[in-house]
Design a protein around this motif. Structure first.
Motif, mmCIF file in Angstrom:
data_model
loop_
_atom_site.group_PDB
_atom_site.id
_atom_site.type_symbol
_atom_site.label_atom_id
_atom_site.label_comp_id
_atom_site.label_asym_id
_atom_site.label_seq_id
_atom_site.Cartn_x
_atom_site.Cartn_y
_atom_site.Cartn_z
ATOM 1 N N TYR A 40 -5.997 -4.739 -0.768
ATOM 2 C CA TYR A 40 -5.449 -4.645 0.597
ATOM 3 C C TYR A 40 -5.930 -3.398 1.345
ATOM 4 O O TYR A 40 -5.664 -3.247 2.537
ATOM 5 C CB TYR A 40 -3.919 -4.671 0.569
ATOM 6 N N LEU A 41 -6.598 -2.498 0.668
ATOM 7 C CA LEU A 41 -7.243 -1.379 1.371
ATOM 8 C C LEU A 41 -8.640 -1.807 1.807
ATOM 9 O O LEU A 41 -9.145 -1.369 2.837
ATOM 10 C CB LEU A 41 -7.331 -0.150 0.455
ATOM 11 N N SER B 50 -1.916 0.926 5.320
ATOM 12 C CA SER B 50 -2.531 -0.300 5.850
ATOM 13 C C SER B 50 -2.638 -1.358 4.763
ATOM 14 O O SER B 50 -2.956 -1.054 3.622
ATOM 15 C CB SER B 50 -3.942 -0.019 6.364
ATOM 16 N N GLN B 51 -2.379 -2.568 5.146
ATOM 17 C CA GLN B 51 -2.441 -3.673 4.209
ATOM 18 C C GLN B 51 -3.266 -4.763 4.879
ATOM 19 O O GLN B 51 -2.810 -5.417 5.802
ATOM 20 C CB GLN B 51 -1.018 -4.153 3.927
ATOM 21 N N ARG B 52 -4.480 -4.935 4.419
ATOM 22 C CA ARG B 52 -5.396 -5.857 5.087
ATOM 23 C C ARG B 52 -5.534 -7.161 4.315
ATOM 24 O O ARG B 52 -5.852 -7.135 3.129
ATOM 25 C CB ARG B 52 -6.804 -5.264 5.146
ATOM 26 N N CYS C 79 -11.870 -6.790 8.343
ATOM 27 C CA CYS C 79 -12.039 -6.295 9.711
ATOM 28 C C CYS C 79 -11.552 -7.382 10.658
ATOM 29 O O CYS C 79 -11.044 -8.407 10.217
ATOM 30 C CB CYS C 79 -13.516 -5.973 9.989
ATOM 31 N N ASN D 161 -10.886 8.260 8.476
ATOM 32 C CA ASN D 161 -10.243 6.948 8.621
ATOM 33 C C ASN D 161 -9.437 6.591 7.377
ATOM 34 O O ASN D 161 -8.333 6.053 7.477
ATOM 35 C CB ASN D 161 -11.290 5.858 8.881
ATOM 36 N N GLN E 10 -6.049 8.212 7.357
ATOM 37 C CA GLN E 10 -5.104 7.580 8.283
ATOM 38 C C GLN E 10 -4.601 6.247 7.720
ATOM 39 O O GLN E 10 -3.423 5.915 7.804
ATOM 40 C CB GLN E 10 -5.743 7.354 9.657
ATOM 41 N N GLU E 11 -5.538 5.469 7.150
ATOM 42 C CA GLU E 11 -5.159 4.147 6.618
ATOM 43 C C GLU E 11 -4.195 4.295 5.444
ATOM 44 O O GLU E 11 -3.226 3.558 5.337
ATOM 45 C CB GLU E 11 -6.418 3.393 6.149
ATOM 46 N N SER F 187 0.841 -1.223 0.000
ATOM 47 C CA SER F 187 0.000 0.000 0.000
ATOM 48 C C SER F 187 0.864 1.256 0.000
ATOM 49 O O SER F 187 0.728 2.129 0.851
ATOM 50 C CB SER F 187 -0.944 0.006 1.212
ATOM 51 N N ARG G 254 -0.756 5.489 6.736
ATOM 52 C CA ARG G 254 0.004 4.392 7.341
ATOM 53 C C ARG G 254 0.366 3.326 6.330
ATOM 54 O O ARG G 254 1.254 2.525 6.554
ATOM 55 C CB ARG G 254 -0.837 3.716 8.432
ATOM 56 N N THR H 19 4.429 3.811 4.313
ATOM 57 C CA THR H 19 4.996 2.541 3.849
ATOM 58 C C THR H 19 5.925 2.792 2.669
ATOM 59 O O THR H 19 6.966 2.147 2.553
ATOM 60 C CB THR H 19 3.900 1.522 3.446
#
Lengths: 453, 257
Positions: free
Chosen positions: A406-407, A337-339, A343, A328, A331-332, A46, A335, B10
């Protein structure tokens, strides 16, 4: 940027279109041309990069070839960070307690079918609530933090257990050197000033379900007698809005095809003093009532973008605009974020039904296929491992080859299991908008991300 | 020349700038922070207490700059015993040759762990510390913990750019002094030219400058870590200038001249 417009106004994508589109090398990077410059969002890790014209052209040439795209990115110094196929198991650190599997409202689209989840209405006993809390705190171990969410039905219909369970959790957590946080999702119609005192004392995150301005809300969320509930809940919540210091009182709004203007609704809620407002489309309801279709999702996306634009103007003016969806997302994306999962459901979070059974989340209460153990034997590690392995985004289609995988993480399990992936274009459109907003904010308002101007 | 400009966190953390070696990232580096092949965090710890300079190895006081601290009895060459009640060294317990568990000595703790709570809770504040000189009773002194983090990062106003890498001109030469045989990627002796001597063994600490027969001693007298920095040992500068001359090649455990 024009990313949203073709999605909103263009023809509805067919499954074939979808397959054709994702097979064009977009599974490694998503390229977009923003007011702030030309950007490449690298899916693995990401990572967002600003590029020059030449690099953008070079990457654009690789769009049809994943291998070439990977090689080009690596040659530019980009390190791809793959997500493992096997999810890393997380300890259970959050539970929801369906303290009351009954409700005083009669919302037609409710996933809990007026609280009973398709079965007779019931309340959770104090013994079950305390048993689940003690197991959670004991299992998470010293020095960690747990979250306990009170859900329903309408949790305030079982106020006695809610309060005693909270007080017990505070004491038990203190004895075990564990931090504890509380939240409640309520329709607000039963709130009392004493509830406000209690929630403030324990720093609750209080979320109210408000589905639009008065007439829309009254239509969507009537009581059992068919009367509207907007004014009642606003009267009840007013003292809490004045009182919130440790507690936060927020709004979560379910959007249906008959919902009105989002930007007006948001402003109305912000003006009333709510801490923040989040919106979510109704993708699956037991009766099919109120479910969003392609047309209404496009309309909702257009409205969310309108709110997003307002958010960007507010940030530029250093003004607070607590539209949770974009707050949100910023912020994701920041950062990176890699999901692997959308959830924590069935992973770090499980729902507890009134009888003391664990389910993958609060929406799956009484769903035998998503059963994950009981209070006596604890959360089944086998069920949890099987769930997280099966629900991993690498196991999902068409997620595996989507740039947003991944988001997004594959979308709400409950909605996907019951309705399929009906909102992919909507989600991608929103994420594309958010990436563009992030690119602009990080260039023009770096302070928003804690970086010096 | 095509280029990428990392935008989010990242991207910033994974991107390798043109010209940087693979080890520029913690993820691809040796990540050894003692002293570290990529950066040397000990240089931060050196000034963690306001008014004195310390070295992480052996919890050692290098210098006392503030007369008020000197007045509390803190002197160079003392060792730090504990900070705000948290031990900075521990007894090492293990089996003796007869198999009985006993205290084998003490060992200093790595400060990144040992001082974590102190830095988190007391940066900018004064805490009670205990110091000791060998053979004397410990003394207590109140010292202020330097506040060098800002927003979760090193504060450039306190730790100027370049600080973390300033001591890294020759990390591998320095490691001849920093590391023992148990912590060395290739063969590296501690004790050389060994020969039986009565019931024991005598020889040379590999770091000894004078490795003549007359200077041989029993193991315990020479390899003990406490002797690092002694005048008769090879210095960092010696190693940087002419490591091969001082260390020599060791074949079969013996110096080859």
């Amino acid at each position: 940027m024009n990313i949203s417009l073709p999605i909103i106004d263009g023809p509805v994508a067919t499954a074939q279109d979808e397959v054709a589109r994702i097979s064009r090398g977009l599974s490694e990077a998503f390229l977009f041309d923003s007011d702030a410059g030309k950007y490449a969002f690298v899916v693995q890790g990401s990572q967002l990069f600003r590029t020059d014209e030449k690099t953008y052209a070079m990457l654009s040439d690789c769009k049809d070839d994943e291998q070439a795209m990977r090689a080009a990115l690596k040659s530019l110094g980009c390190r791809l960070k793959p997500v493992a196929d096997k999810p890393v198991p997380n300890p259970v650190s959050a539970i929801s307690l369906a303290v009351s599997q009954k409700c005083n409202l009669a919302c037609s689209y409710c996933y809990a079918e007026q609280g009973g989840f398709g079965q007779p209405q019931r309340s959770m006993s104090e013994e079950v609530a305390i048993g689940a809390i003690e197991r959670l705190i004991r299992d998470v171990g010293t020095g960690n933090r747990v979250n306990i969410a009170f859900m329903g039905g309408e949790p305030l219909m079982n106020r006695r257990v809610l309060k005693s369970a909270t007080q017990h959790a505070v004491k038990f957590a203190t004895d075990h050197h564990v931090d504890v946080g509380f939240s409640i999702t309520t329709n607000g119609t039963l709130l009392t000033p004493e509830d406000g005192d209690f929630f403030e004392e324990h720093g609750f995150a209080v979320t109210l379900s408000v589905d639009g301005l008065p007439s829309e809300h009254d239509h969507a969320r009537p009581d059992k007698q068919g009367n509207g509930t907007f004014n009642r809940l606003m009267d009840r919540v007013r003292p809490l809005l004045r009182q919130q210091r440790r507690m936060q009182v927020s709004v979560r709004s379910t959007v249906t095809p008959s919902s009105g203007s989002l930007v007006e609704f948001l402003q109305n809620m912000i003006d009333r003093g709510f801490h923040s407002v989040g919106v979510s489309p109704l993708l699956s309801s037991p009766t099919g009532n109120g479910e969003m279709n392609n047309r209404s999702l496009k309309r909702m996306l257009r409205q969310m973008i309108e709110c997003g634009d307002e958010f960007q103007r507010a940030v530029a003016a250093r003004r607070r605009y607590p539209f949770l969806n974009i707050v949100n997302a910023m912020q994701e994306i920041h950062r990176g974020s890699q999901r692997a999962l959308p959830c924590g459901a069935g992973d770090s979070y499980v729902g507890v039904g009134a009888e003391g059974d664990y389910y993958a989340c609060h929406r799956f209460v009484n769903d035998d296929e998503r059963w994950m153990g009981d209070l006596q034997s604890g959360v089944s590690e086998t069920a949890r491992t099987q769930w997280t392995s099966n629900r991993h985004v690498h196991m999902q289609e068409p997620c595996r080859s989507c740039w947003a995988r991944y988001l997004c993480g594959g979308g709400c399990h409950h909605e996907v299991i019951h309705r399929g992936r009906s909102a992919c274009e909507f989600i991608r459109g929103w994420l594309a908008y958010c990436l563009d907003a992030y690119a602009k904010l990080s260039a023009h308002s770096p302070w928003y991300f804690g970086v010096a101007d | 020349m095509p280029s990428l400009q990392p935008t989010n966190l990242t991207a910033q953390s994974l991107y390798r700038g043109r010209g940087n070696p693979p080890s520029a990232h913690p993820i691809t580096s040796i990540s050894n922070c003692f002293p570290g092949l990529e950066f040397d965090f000990r240089v931060i710890w050196k000034n963690v207490f306001v008014g004195i300079e310390v070295h992480e190895a052996f919890n050692y006081v290098i210098d006392v700059n503030d007369p008020a601290i000197a007045a509390q009895g803190v002197e160079p060459a003392m060792r730090i015993l504990d900070v705000d009640g948290d031990a900075m060294q521990v007894d090492v317990v293990g089996p003796d040759p007869a198999g009985n568990q006993r205290v084998l000595g003490d060992n200093n703790l790595e400060w990144t762990n040992a001082l974590a709570r102190i830095v988190q809770q007391h940066s900018g504040n004064t805490v009670r510390c205990r110091f000791v000189t060998e053979g004397a009773a410990p003394i207590s002194a109140d010292l202020t913990i330097r506040d060098f983090f800002k927003d979760g990062q090193l504060d450039p106003a306190v730790i100027p750019a370049g600080t973390l890498t300033q001591g890294l001109c020759s990390p591998w030469q320095a490691d001849y002094r920093e590391c023992g045989c148990y912590y060395w990627a290739a063969s590296r002796p501690d004790f050389v030219n060994a020969e039986p001597d009565g019931g024991g063994t005598k020889g040379h600490n590999w770091m000894l400058k004078d490795r003549t027969d007359a200077n041989k001693a029993l193991t315990d007298n020479q390899v003990t870590w406490d002797r690092i920095g002694a005048a008769d040992q090879i210095s960092y500068e010696d190693l940087y200038q002419a490591w091969e001359e001082h260390l020599k090649f060791i074949i079969g455990g013996n110096d080859q001249s």
